[in-house]
Design a protein around this motif. Structure first.
Motif, PDB file in Angstrom:
ATOM      1  N   ILE A  10       0.834  -1.200   0.000  1.00  0.00           N
ATOM      2  CA  ILE A  10       0.000   0.000   0.000  1.00  0.00           C
ATOM      3  C   ILE A  10       0.870   1.251   0.000  1.00  0.00           C
ATOM      4  CG2 ILE A  10      -1.838   1.250   1.174  1.00  0.00           C
ATOM      5  CD1 ILE A  10      -2.714  -1.438   0.091  1.00  0.00           C
ATOM      6  N   PHE A  11       1.954   1.224   0.781  1.00  0.00           N
ATOM      7  CA  PHE A  11       2.829   2.397   0.890  1.00  0.00           C
ATOM      8  C   PHE A  11       3.442   2.742  -0.462  1.00  0.00           C
ATOM      9  CE2 PHE A  11       7.065   4.224   1.464  1.00  0.00           C
ATOM     10  CZ  PHE A  11       6.765   5.349   2.218  1.00  0.00           C
ATOM     11  N   TYR A  12       4.035   1.746  -1.126  1.00  0.00           N
ATOM     12  CA  TYR A  12       4.682   2.022  -2.413  1.00  0.00           C
ATOM     13  C   TYR A  12       3.647   2.371  -3.485  1.00  0.00           C
ATOM     14  CZ  TYR A  12       9.062   0.314  -0.473  1.00  0.00           C
ATOM     15  OH  TYR A  12      10.193   0.172   0.291  1.00  0.00           O
ATOM     16  N   SER A  13       2.466   1.797  -3.386  1.00  0.00           N
ATOM     17  CA  SER A  13       1.392   2.161  -4.308  1.00  0.00           C
ATOM     18  C   SER A  13       1.036   3.634  -4.151  1.00  0.00           C
ATOM     19  CB  SER A  13       0.159   1.295  -4.038  1.00  0.00           C
ATOM     20  OG  SER A  13      -0.970   1.791  -4.718  1.00  0.00           O
ATOM     21  N   THR A  14       0.966   4.112  -2.908  1.00  0.00           N
ATOM     22  CA  THR A  14       0.645   5.512  -2.650  1.00  0.00           C
ATOM     23  C   THR A  14       1.748   6.432  -3.153  1.00  0.00           C
ATOM     24  OG1 THR A  14      -0.575   4.811  -0.669  1.00  0.00           O
ATOM     25  CG2 THR A  14      -0.059   7.158  -0.876  1.00  0.00           C
ATOM     26  N   VAL A  15       2.999   6.022  -2.963  1.00  0.00           N
ATOM     27  CA  VAL A  15       4.129   6.810  -3.469  1.00  0.00           C
ATOM     28  C   VAL A  15       4.053   6.928  -4.990  1.00  0.00           C
ATOM     29  CG1 VAL A  15       6.645   6.871  -3.751  1.00  0.00           C
ATOM     30  CG2 VAL A  15       5.646   6.264  -1.531  1.00  0.00           C
ATOM     31  N   ILE A  16       3.734   5.819  -5.659  1.00  0.00           N
ATOM     32  CA  ILE A  16       3.602   5.837  -7.115  1.00  0.00           C
ATOM     33  C   ILE A  16       2.474   6.766  -7.550  1.00  0.00           C
ATOM     34  CG2 ILE A  16       2.903   4.425  -9.100  1.00  0.00           C
ATOM     35  CD1 ILE A  16       4.468   2.118  -7.847  1.00  0.00           C
ATOM     36  N   ILE A  17       1.345   6.696  -6.836  1.00  0.00           N
ATOM     37  CA  ILE A  17       0.214   7.571  -7.138  1.00  0.00           C
ATOM     38  C   ILE A  17       0.611   9.042  -7.009  1.00  0.00           C
ATOM     39  CG2 ILE A  17      -2.000   8.392  -6.219  1.00  0.00           C
ATOM     40  CD1 ILE A  17      -2.337   5.951  -7.912  1.00  0.00           C
ATOM     41  N   LEU A  18       1.360   9.376  -5.968  1.00  0.00           N
ATOM     42  CA  LEU A  18       1.801  10.756  -5.759  1.00  0.00           C
ATOM     43  C   LEU A  18       2.740  11.202  -6.880  1.00  0.00           C
ATOM     44  CD1 LEU A  18       2.368  10.655  -1.896  1.00  0.00           C
ATOM     45  CD2 LEU A  18       0.713  12.100  -3.092  1.00  0.00           C
ATOM     46  N   LEU A  19       3.651  10.335  -7.299  1.00  0.00           N
ATOM     47  CA  LEU A  19       4.545  10.673  -8.409  1.00  0.00           C
ATOM     48  C   LEU A  19       3.761  10.908  -9.692  1.00  0.00           C
ATOM     49  CD1 LEU A  19       7.497   8.150  -7.801  1.00  0.00           C
ATOM     50  CD2 LEU A  19       7.538  10.631  -7.482  1.00  0.00           C
ATOM     51  N   GLN A  20       2.812  10.018  -9.969  1.00  0.00           N
ATOM     52  CA  GLN A  20       2.003  10.165 -11.174  1.00  0.00           C
ATOM     53  C   GLN A  20       1.146  11.421 -11.110  1.00  0.00           C
ATOM     54  OE1 GLN A  20      -0.106   6.430 -11.317  1.00  0.00           O
ATOM     55  NE2 GLN A  20       1.598   5.347 -12.280  1.00  0.00           N
ATOM     56  N   ALA A  21       0.646  11.750  -9.914  1.00  0.00           N
ATOM     57  CA  ALA A  21      -0.156  12.961  -9.754  1.00  0.00           C
ATOM     58  C   ALA A  21       0.651  14.200 -10.096  1.00  0.00           C
ATOM     59  CB  ALA A  21      -0.688  13.048  -8.320  1.00  0.00           C
ATOM     60  N   MET A  22       1.917  14.227  -9.676  1.00  0.00           N
ATOM     61  CA  MET A  22       2.764  15.377  -9.966  1.00  0.00           C
ATOM     62  C   MET A  22       3.096  15.465 -11.458  1.00  0.00           C
ATOM     63  SD  MET A  22       2.725  16.777  -7.182  1.00  0.00           S
ATOM     64  CE  MET A  22       3.616  18.166  -7.873  1.00  0.00           C
ATOM     65  N   VAL A  23       3.308  14.315 -12.091  1.00  0.00           N
ATOM     66  CA  VAL A  23       3.570  14.302 -13.533  1.00  0.00           C
ATOM     67  C   VAL A  23       2.345  14.822 -14.286  1.00  0.00           C
ATOM     68  CG1 VAL A  23       4.014  12.837 -15.536  1.00  0.00           C
ATOM     69  CG2 VAL A  23       5.265  12.441 -13.401  1.00  0.00           C
ATOM     70  N   LEU A  24       1.167  14.317 -13.903  1.00  0.00           N
ATOM     71  CA  LEU A  24      -0.075  14.770 -14.543  1.00  0.00           C
ATOM     72  C   LEU A  24      -0.266  16.269 -14.344  1.00  0.00           C
ATOM     73  CD1 LEU A  24      -2.771  14.063 -15.969  1.00  0.00           C
ATOM     74  CD2 LEU A  24      -3.754  13.727 -13.693  1.00  0.00           C
TER      75      LEU A  24
END
Length: 324
Positions: A61-75
């Motif tokens: 869950i933690f790494y999934s959330t980190v990935i989501i945050l990275l993708q959010a910033m890219v978007l």
């Protein structure tokens, strides 16, 4: 909350991280004993193999959330770079973090979540087509990106027609541009077949390829699990109305960019029928365009009490249904 994210304030980065974990609190407090994770489809396993129990449930869950945050910033960077909302803000990032927590299958590591990096890459390249004199390299790259996405998650192949749709929207007809994307796709497939050939596994490669299914006509789902989608549906409907009101006042590139986003959502829905398995996390592919559309509504809305309340209702629905 929404008013805060309407501005491009660095403090919003900290708030975004806090919101991302708060919206996943129900899952974090009720972790299962085991969560499987696979990075590639079986036919691409020759490239790299990861053990299914590589991550503990919490780290998953933690790494999934980190990935989501990275993708959010890219978007967020893409949307602001192409001025899709009329002014820079953190709303696309906020909406992406929010909608990616709607359902429990969205918040765990899965191939679709990894493939969303490629979706974001494709979106940026689609937007760049309008400003280029020659798009042959871009289409070749898009074909390769689609093939790479197919190695991670087979229904990603459904994005291939989107390359040609983008040419119809952005460019006059040029047969070389239409072929370039296909050549890029074939190049990756040829590379994979070469590896199988060199390892004497070409026969096995054909046997493990996924089989395309017929179009699904019905699903056995518990509608109660998807009540959380009601606020999202309301926001998207309102977004369509606000987008329609401002559509012809926007410049040509912005209008065509929104057409691409709508087609991306449509192709995500259609590609859901490519495989036999029913995986709701498939619709993570549609999260980037949906986040942009939702951000458009919250950017355009003028009644603060209304849009703030609507977002709080959405967040409350997400957290509540994680516990029940």
């Amino acid at each position: 909350m929404i008013n805060q994210f309407r501005n491009l304030n660095p403090v919003n980065l900290i708030l975004l991280v806090v919101i991302a974990f708060v919206l996943r609190i129900g899952v974090l407090l009720q972790l299962p004993d085991h969560l499987d994770f696979s990075l590639f489809e079986p036919y691409a396993g020759i490239l790299i193999q990861l053990p299914e129990d590589l991550f503990s449930p919490f780290s998953n869950i933690f790494y999934s959330t980190v990935i989501i945050l990275l993708q959010a910033m890219v978007l967020n960077r893409i949307v602001n770079s192409y001025n899709l909302l009329g002014k820079p803000s953190f709303l696309p990032a906020l909406m992406y973090v929010t909608v990616s927590a709607m359902l429990e299958p969205f918040v765990v590591l899965n191939p679709v979540l990894i493939a969303n990096f490629l979706i974001l890459w494709m979106i940026e390249k689609f937007f760049s087509i309008y400003r280029r004199e020659s798009v042959l390299p871009v289409l070749f790259d898009l074909g390769m990106i689609t093939a790479l996405g197919t190695l991670i998650y087979f229904p990603f192949i459904g994005m291939m027609p989107l390359l040609w749709v983008s040419l119809v929207i952005f460019r006059p007809f040029n047969w070389r541009e239409w072929v370039a994307g296909l050549v890029g796709f074939i190049a990756v497939v040829f590379f994979l077949c070469t590896i199988y050939y060199l390892t004497d596994s070409l026969g096995g490669f054909v046997n493990i390829l996924p089989r395309v299914t017929r179009f699904r006509t019905g699903f056995h789902v518990n509608l109660y699990d998807y009540i959380v989608l009601i606020p999202v549906a309301v926001i998207l409907i309102l977004s369509v109305f606000t987008l329609q009101q401002k559509f012809y006042r926007s410049n040509v590139h912005v209008r065509k960019s929104y057409f691409i986003l709508i087609f991306l959502v449509l192709f995500t829905i259609v590609s859901f029928n490519i495989t036999r398995e029913y995986n709701i996390h498939h619709f993570l592919l549609a999260m980037p365009p949906l986040a942009i559309l939702m951000a458009h509504f919250f950017t355009s809305s003028t009644k603060r009490w209304f849009y703030e309340s609507l977002y709080l209702i959405l967040a409350a629905f997400i957290i509540y249904f994680q516990f029940v």
